[in-house]
Write an enzyme that holds these catalytic residues in place. Structure first.
Site, PDB file in Angstrom:
ATOM      1  N   GLU A 177       0.829  -1.212   0.000  1.00 30.09           N
ATOM      2  CA  GLU A 177       0.000   0.000   0.000  1.00 30.09           C
ATOM      3  C   GLU A 177       0.864   1.263   0.000  1.00 30.09           C
ATOM      4  OE1 GLU A 177      -3.044  -0.220  -0.688  1.00 30.09           O
ATOM      5  OE2 GLU A 177      -2.946  -2.406  -0.555  1.00 30.09           O
ATOM      6  N   GLU A 219      -0.885  -2.955  -9.846  1.00 27.94           N
ATOM      7  CA  GLU A 219      -0.825  -3.947  -8.778  1.00 27.94           C
ATOM      8  C   GLU A 219       0.438  -4.792  -8.894  1.00 27.94           C
ATOM      9  OE1 GLU A 219      -2.815  -4.236  -6.085  1.00 27.94           O
ATOM     10  OE2 GLU A 219      -3.626  -2.360  -6.845  1.00 27.94           O
TER      11      GLU A 219
END
Length: 631
Positions: free
Chosen positions: A160, A239
């Site tokens: 993150e 991602e």
């Protein structure tokens, strides 16, 4: 790719997003026009009205949703039912989460983000949201806290932080607004149909409206198709990069791979309970929170992500883990105790306060927003060396203001007295007295390298105060800094960092942008910055001039600007930040290298110079770790 290349790619993705948005709008308009042709025939005026009305609905819907997210990451966390994590929490899982986040934030050189927990979600998932590191929020599900051990949680949080550091967050939050507009026709049609059941008894006009609403909802599925395609195309590559960055940050694959295995092996997986909210934010989640496959998948296949970390891993191994965990689900804190992962290992000691270090421009540029295992060890040193009492003060809402002001108080008694007077005049004598007490007692023996990290731990708590109080506080900071008519490098650094953190947190969407300017367009501002840096780090004018020219050669090799340090010294930097922050990402890399070349021209970088370098990078939104690596 390094940080600056990631930023450049994120800027290109933002441009690509707007192109895809335009194509989606075109597709929806064509579908609406076709429906009008079928129902009403070829009436140019009606077709024009339908086209303009459709575009207006989409654009206004997007603007409305973007405006609703002006609060940044906190708006997204609250929408999903997030609960803030208290700074002084006693919950073991939340305490572990806060420790991991603080370590990664210090290692990365960014403020500690606000933390939220989705208490009602048993799945393993997480997301980072916001416009910039100053307003970033990291949210994790209760399932992630309960099921993941410390290494796995660190891998998820590092993933993150990659989104925070590499510019993905602002792209993701804009994507929410853009896609909301694309879905507006479907939303309007569905709402009318839900509110108009039984409308056939109310007359022909109502029936016409309901038919139009049905057509709008059907056409809206064209928008839904485009929305899901856009999310998938923008998200999947980001991602993969975030997984790779997380491994680079932590220098180990077991943690991130273990988290992905638990998502695949546990019944709850990563899917969130609220399908509608999960779909809107699916592109920013750690794991697939919705369950789309194929063209609409926002994440690479789970097995592919695991194999990228552990190439020999097989599908039957995941099935075996699933059977085992069905009988006895994993518990993260128990695993920590069994493996001795309850906390970080013994950190190395901090350097001596008067030590100097040699830096090279490429080395510093490579460290920007890319902490490695050594940076985590240094972050551990900082966390372990900071006294518990100071860390407790940095977590207390009422103590954080006097603590930050105490860092600015001068060792000279006369100057400190003038600063006390200025603070008391704005915030009251009691707070001024508390700042003086903290300076004399709690901060008296604080290692110089701990001053800015301590401040960074306090920033999230400071931002909780109302806007009027923050404005008065910033006025007191400026008064304390200028109380003696001169501004030291540390005073300027802390005041500037406070300004950046407070200003951006008050209006995060205004400060979210990807710069596009080239160095030649801001040559005067670059020359001012390099002149201040060279003057501040070198004893005589001749050496400073050579340092200035060394920096100028790196960023503007064709320019011939004489060394002319500004009369107001470091305060001249206030005039350059806006222009320099508008540089494109690769130009910022050259500027960071140029500043490093000027600072390190004498082959030594003192603590004050390192703090200035870190502050410059923070003002340019290029975060540096709390302690720089040695050449």
């Amino acid at each position: 790719m390094n940080f600056f290349e990631h930023q450049a790619q994120a800027r290109r993705s933002s441009t690509r997003l707007m192109l895809l948005f335009g194509l989606a709008v075109l597709g929806i308009v064509l579908a609406v026009d076709l429906a009008v042709l079928v129902v009403a025939g070829a009436h140019p005026g009606l077709l024009t009205l339908a086209t303009l009305g459709t575009i207006a609905v989409i654009v206004l819907g997007s603007l409305y949703r973007i405006a609703s997210l002006r609060g940044g990451g906190e708006s997204v966390a609250l929408q999903l039912g997030g609960v803030p994590v208290p700074e002084d929490t006693r919950d073991a899982g939340l305490r572990r989460l806060r420790n991991v986040v603080e370590e990664i934030a210090i290692a990365s050189g960014v403020p500690v983000p606000k933390l939220y927990v989705l208490e009602h979600e048993a799945a393993i998932n997480a997301f980072a949201a916001g416009y910039s590191p100053s307003d970033a929020v990291v949210a994790v599900t209760r399932g992630a806290l309960d099921r993941l051990n410390r290494d796995e949680l660190q891998g998820v949080i590092a993933h993150e932080f990659s989104h925070i550091l590499n510019g993905d967050m602002r792209l993701n939050i804009r994507l929410i607004g853009v896609l909301f507009g694309i879905l507006m026709l479907a939303i309007i049609g569905r709402k009318i149909l839900e509110g108009g059941r039984g409308g056939g008894r109310l007359g022909k006009s109502v029936s016409v409206i309901l038919i139009a609403a049905l057509v709008a909802m059907v056409v809206g599925y064209v928008g839904m198709f485009f929305a899901r395609m856009i999310k998938a195309s923008v998200s999947r590559s980001r991602e993969r990069l975030a997984d790779a960055s997380a491994v680079q940050f932590t220098r180990q694959t077991a943690g991130l791979a273990g988290a992905l295995k638990k998502i695949g092996g546990l019944h709850e997986g990563a899917k969130l309970n609220d399908r509608a909210d999960a779909e809107e934010v699916s592109h920013m989640l750690f794991g697939d929170g919705v369950g789309f496959d194929g063209l609409f998948a926002t994440h690479p296949p789970l097995l592919e992500r695991i194999r990228a970390l552990e190439p020999s891993f097989r599908a039957d191994q995941l099935e075996g883990l699933s059977r085992r965990w069905a009988i006895e689900p994993p518990h993260g804190l128990d695993e920590d105790r069994a493996m001795g992962l309850a906390g970080p290992t013994q950190p190395p000691p901090l350097p001596e306060p008067d030590s100097r270090q040699a830096l090279t421009p490429p080395m510093v540029a490579a460290q920007v927003a890319h902490p490695g295992v050594d940076d985590y060890r240094r972050a551990d040193s900082i966390v372990a060396t900071l006294p518990d009492a100071l860390r407790a003060l940095a977590a207390q809402r009422e103590a954080v203001v006097p603590l930050l002001l105490a860092l600015l108080l001068d060792d000279d008694a006369q100057i400190a007295a003038r600063q006390h007077y200025e603070i008391a005049a704005r915030l009251g004598p009691e707070l001024a007295d508390e700042a003086r007490r903290l300076r004399a007692q709690a901060l008296a023996d604080l290692h110089p390298m701990l001053r800015l990290p301590l401040a960074s731990l306090a920033f999230p708590v400071l931002r909780l105060r109302p806007r009027p109080q923050l404005n008065v506080f910033m006025d007191a900071v400026q008064a304390a800094v200028n109380a003696d008519g001169r501004v030291s490098l540390f005073e300027y650094c802390l005041a500037r960092l406070l300004t950046v953190q407070v200003t951006e947190s008050l209006d995060p969407s205004r400060h979210a942008r990807f710069g596009r300017r080239k160095p030649q367009a801001v040559a005067a501002e670059i020359a001012t910055l390099l002149a201040v840096v060279a003057q501040g780090g070198h004893a005589d004018a001749a050496t400073a001039q050579r340092a200035y020219l060394a920096g100028l050669q790196r960023v503007l090799p064709q320019e011939h600007r004489p060394y002319a340090p500004p009369a107001d010294g470091v305060l001249a930097l206030d005039r350059v930040w806006e222009a320099l922050d508008a540089l494109d990402p690769l130009a910022k890399q050259l500027l960071v290298e140029a500043v490093t070349a000027a600072i390190s021209h004498d082959q030594r970088v003192a603590v004050a110079e390192a703090e200035l370098l870190r502050t410059i990078c923070a003002a340019l939104h290029c975060p540096l770790p709390a302690m720089l690596a040695k050449a």
